[in-house]
Design an enzyme around this catalytic site. Structure first.
Site, short mmCIF file in Angstrom:
data_model
loop_
_atom_site.label_atom_id
_atom_site.label_comp_id
_atom_site.label_asym_id
_atom_site.label_seq_id
_atom_site.Cartn_x
_atom_site.Cartn_y
_atom_site.Cartn_z
N ILE A 1 0.50 12.85 8.79
CA ILE A 1 0.59 14.19 9.70
C ILE A 1 2.14 14.47 9.68
CG2 ILE A 1 0.05 15.22 11.90
CD1 ILE A 1 -2.01 12.96 12.26
N GLU B 1 -7.33 -5.28 11.35
CA GLU B 1 -6.51 -6.34 10.82
C GLU B 1 -7.33 -7.71 11.40
OE1 GLU B 1 -3.57 -6.09 9.16
OE2 GLU B 1 -2.98 -4.29 9.33
N ASP C 1 0.96 -0.97 18.85
CA ASP C 1 1.39 0.09 17.84
C ASP C 1 1.50 1.52 18.43
OD1 ASP C 1 1.13 0.65 14.81
OD2 ASP C 1 -0.34 1.96 15.76
N THR D 1 0.78 -1.28 0.03
CA THR D 1 -0.05 0.02 -0.08
C THR D 1 0.73 1.49 -0.06
OG1 THR D 1 -1.53 -1.24 1.34
CG2 THR D 1 -1.90 1.26 1.36
N GLY E 1 -3.01 5.01 5.59
CA GLY E 1 -3.56 5.06 4.18
C GLY E 1 -2.37 5.22 3.36
N LYS F 1 7.77 1.89 12.10
CA LYS F 1 7.83 2.32 13.62
C LYS F 1 8.26 1.18 14.39
CE LYS F 1 3.51 0.96 12.98
NZ LYS F 1 2.31 1.14 11.73
N GLY G 1 0.86 8.51 10.21
CA GLY G 1 0.66 8.52 8.80
C GLY G 1 0.98 9.86 8.05
N LYS H 1 4.78 4.10 18.84
CA LYS H 1 4.77 5.43 18.42
C LYS H 1 5.11 6.42 19.38
CE LYS H 1 1.54 4.18 14.61
NZ LYS H 1 0.17 4.02 14.30
N1 HSE Z 1 -2.30 0.06 12.45
C1 HSE Z 1 -1.96 1.54 12.46
C2 HSE Z 1 -3.43 2.11 12.94
C3 HSE Z 1 -1.84 2.33 11.10
O1 HSE Z 1 -4.41 1.78 13.04
O2 HSE Z 1 -3.24 3.46 13.12
C4 HSE Z 1 -0.55 2.32 10.78
O3 HSE Z 1 0.33 2.84 11.73
#
Ligand code: HSE
Length: 438
Positions: free
Chosen positions: A133, A187, A198, A12, A305, A102, A131, A202
Site C-alpha cells: 500500500i 509465524e 509489529d 520472499t 507478500g 520497520k 506492504g 508501524k
Molecule cells: N507480519 C506482518 C503482518 C507482515 O502480519 O502484517 C509484515 O509487515
C-alpha cells in the site's frame, strides 16, 4: 545500465524485488535503467526460483555496502542486526538506501536519518508499513499540506486474519491461531504480530511522518489480541461492532495548537460496523488518515507478500533513480525534468472496443405473463452463448411480469445479440434496465 543496485537479502521480498527488476517490460521505462549488480545472501549455493545475473551473488554483504560501484543499497534481510549496521555502513559509503525494515526504522530512525542527512543520501521505506500500500509517500507528499488529525490503521495482516476468522467461525483465539500457523498465515513464534509489536513499529513510523517529529517506540501504548474471546466478538456483533486490532495516532486536540501532544496506541478496538475500517478483513491492511482540509482518506491493500512488498520496494528504488537521473542529466534522458513528474510517453494506448468486454450483466425484462416466457428468454440467451447465473420473476408491473436475469461472464457483443433476438419475441414488452455486474 545507469544505476547499480546492491540487494541485501533474497528471501520472499528480495526475490519479489529481483523479479520486478529483471522483468521491466510493461512497467515504468526508468526500470530499464536499473541493474541488479550484486546480491547478498546467507547461502550462495542455494537453488533459487529465479535466474540471477551471473556472478552477482555473494555471502559477503559488507562488500556490497562498501562497493564503490553500487548506487542504491536495498536492505530486505529483516531483523535488527546486521541490518542496522549494514544500512549505516551503506550510508557512510554514500549509498542511497531502500529498506522494508520497520523494526530497524522504528528503533533507529534518529541515527539512520541523521547519518543520511549528513551524507546527503536518501533512505526510503515505503515497504516498511502496509506492504504494497502506498502510504509513506502520500503522507510525505500528497497529504503534506494537510494538518493531520489522526492516522488509524489495520496494519498487521496476521492479527486481522485471526480476528476475521474468529468472527466468521465464532472460534476462540487459540484455535484460530493454531490453524493460521498451519496455513502459514501466522509465524511459528507469533509474538511480534499477536502481541502488537509489529503494529507498534508501524504506527510509530506513520505518526512520525504524519505529525512531523521523532517518536520513541516505547511511547506507543500496546496491547495484543490474545485476550479477545469468541464471546466478546459475538457481543460486539450484537451491539453493531466488529473487533479489530487498531494502531492509532492522533493529536489530543485540546487546543488549536498543531504541536499538541500525541496519543499513540495499539489495541483491540470495537469498531462500528458502518466505519470504513470495519469491512477490512483477512490479511488485508488499511490506513485511514484524517486531516484538515482533506477530511478522510483511506488506503487499502495487501499488507504483506512477495509481490506487493516488492512493488513498494521497487517504487522507492525508482524514486531515487528518478532523482539521480534528473541530477545527472543522463544522455538517455534528453530532458532536465524529473522523470516521474513529467509525461514521457507519446504513443496512444490500444483500447479494446466495448463489444469485446467480458462482464456479468443484470437485465430486467417486462413480459407478458404467459407460460414459456422464461424458457424463451433462456433459449435466446443460449443461442448466443450467454450462460445465466440466476433468473427470477420478481413480481408484476400492472399486467406485465417483471423478470430479472443475472448472467455469468459473457462477451458484451454476444449479450447484445441475445438481447436483439429477445426484443423480437412477441411476449417481451421491454427491457427497462441493463446493468453490468462487477
Ligand atoms: N507480519 C506482518 C503482518 C507482515 O502480519 O502484517 C509484515 O509487515
Amino acid at each position: 545500465m545507469a544505476f547499480k543496485i546492491g540487494l541485501l537479502g533474497l528471501g520472499t521480498v528480495g526475490t519479489g524485488t529481483a523479479q520486478i527488476l529483471l522483468d521491466p517490460s510493461g512497467r515504468n521505462p526508468l526500470l530499464e535503467e536499473l541493474e541488479i549488480y550484486r546480491i547478498g545472501v546467507r547461502n550462495p549455493e542455494k537453488t533459487r526460483p529465479i535466474q540471477l545475473p551471473p556472478g552477482a551473488v555473494t555471502s559477503d554483504l559488507e562488500s556490497i555496502v562498501t562497493d564503490p560501484d553500487v548506487d542504491i543499497v536495498v536492505e530486505v534481510i529483516g531483523g535488527l542486526e546486521p541490518a542496522r549496521e549494514l544500512i549505516l555502513k551503506a550510508i557512510a559509503h554514500g549509498k542511497h538506501v531502500v529498506t522494508a525494515n520497520k523494526a530497524v526504522i522504528a528503533r533507529y530512525s534518529d541515527e539512520i536519518f541523521d547519518a543520511a542527512n549528513d551524507a546527503g543520501v536518501y533512505v526510503l521505506l515505503e515497504a516498511a508499513v502496509g506492504g504494497g500500500i502506498p502510504v509513506i509517500q502520500p503522507l510525505k507528499q500528497a497529504l503534506g499540506v494537510n494538518r493531520i488529525r489522526s492516522v488509524t490503521g489495520i496494519v498487521n495482516g496476521t492479527t486481522n486474519y485471526i480476528l476475521t476468522r474468529m468472527q466468521t467461525e465464532k472460534a476462540d483465539f487459540a484455535d484460530v491461531l493454531a490453524a493460521a500457523q498451519k496455513l502459514g498465515y501466522a509465524e511459528a513464534d507469533p509474538t511480534a504480530d499477536v502481541d502488537g509489536f509489529d503494529a507498534a513499529d508501524k504506527i510509530a513510523i506513520l505518526a512520525s511522518l504524519a505529525f512531523g517529529g521523532r517518536i520513541k517506540l516505547e511511547d506507543v501504548y500496546r496491547e495484543g489480541i490474545s485476550q479477545v474471546s469468541a464471546a466478546d466478538i459475538a457481543y460486539a456483533d450484537k451491539l453493531g461492532f466488529v473487533i479489530k486490532l487498531l494502531a492509532i495516532a492522533n493529536r489530543e486536540m485540546l487546543t488549536d495548537d498543531p504541536t499538541d501532544r500525541l496519543r499513540l496506541r495499539v489495541h483491540p478496538t470495537l469498531v462500528p460496523q458502518t466505519h470504513p475500517l470495519a469491512s477490512i478483513n483477512g490479511v488485508y491492511n488499511a490506513i485511514l488518515v484524517e486531516g484538515d482540509p482533506i477530511g478522510q482518506v483511506m488506503f487499502f491493500g495487501p499488507g504483506a507478500g512477495a509481490g506487493p512488498t516488492a512493488s513498494a520496494v521497487v517504487s522507492d528504488i525508482l524514486n531515487i533513480a528518478a532523482v539521480l537521473t534528473q541530477n545527472s542529466f543522463l544522455k538517455t534522458h534528453s530532458s532536465k525534468l524529473h522523470p516521474l513528474l513529467t509525461c514521457t510517453h507519446q504513443h496512444y494506448c490500444k483500447i479494446a472496443p466495448i463489444e469485446e468486454l467480458t462482464t456479468r450483466f443484470y437485465a430486467r425484462f417486462l413480459t407478458k405473463d404467459r407460460p414459456g416466457v422464461i424458457g424463451k428468454l433462456g433459449t435466446s440467451f443460449g443461442n448466443h452463448g450467454v450462460s445465466i447465473e440466476s433468473i427470477v420473476q420478481t413480481g408484476f408491473q400492472g399486467e406485465l411480469a417483471e423478470i430479472v436475469v443475472v448472467t455469468h461472464d459473457v462477451r458484451e457483443g454476444d449479450f447484445h445479440q441475445a438481447l436483439d433476438e429477445i426484443r423480437t419475441l412477441d411476449t417481451v414488452d421491454s427491457i427497462p434496465s441493463l446493468l453490468r455486474v462487477l
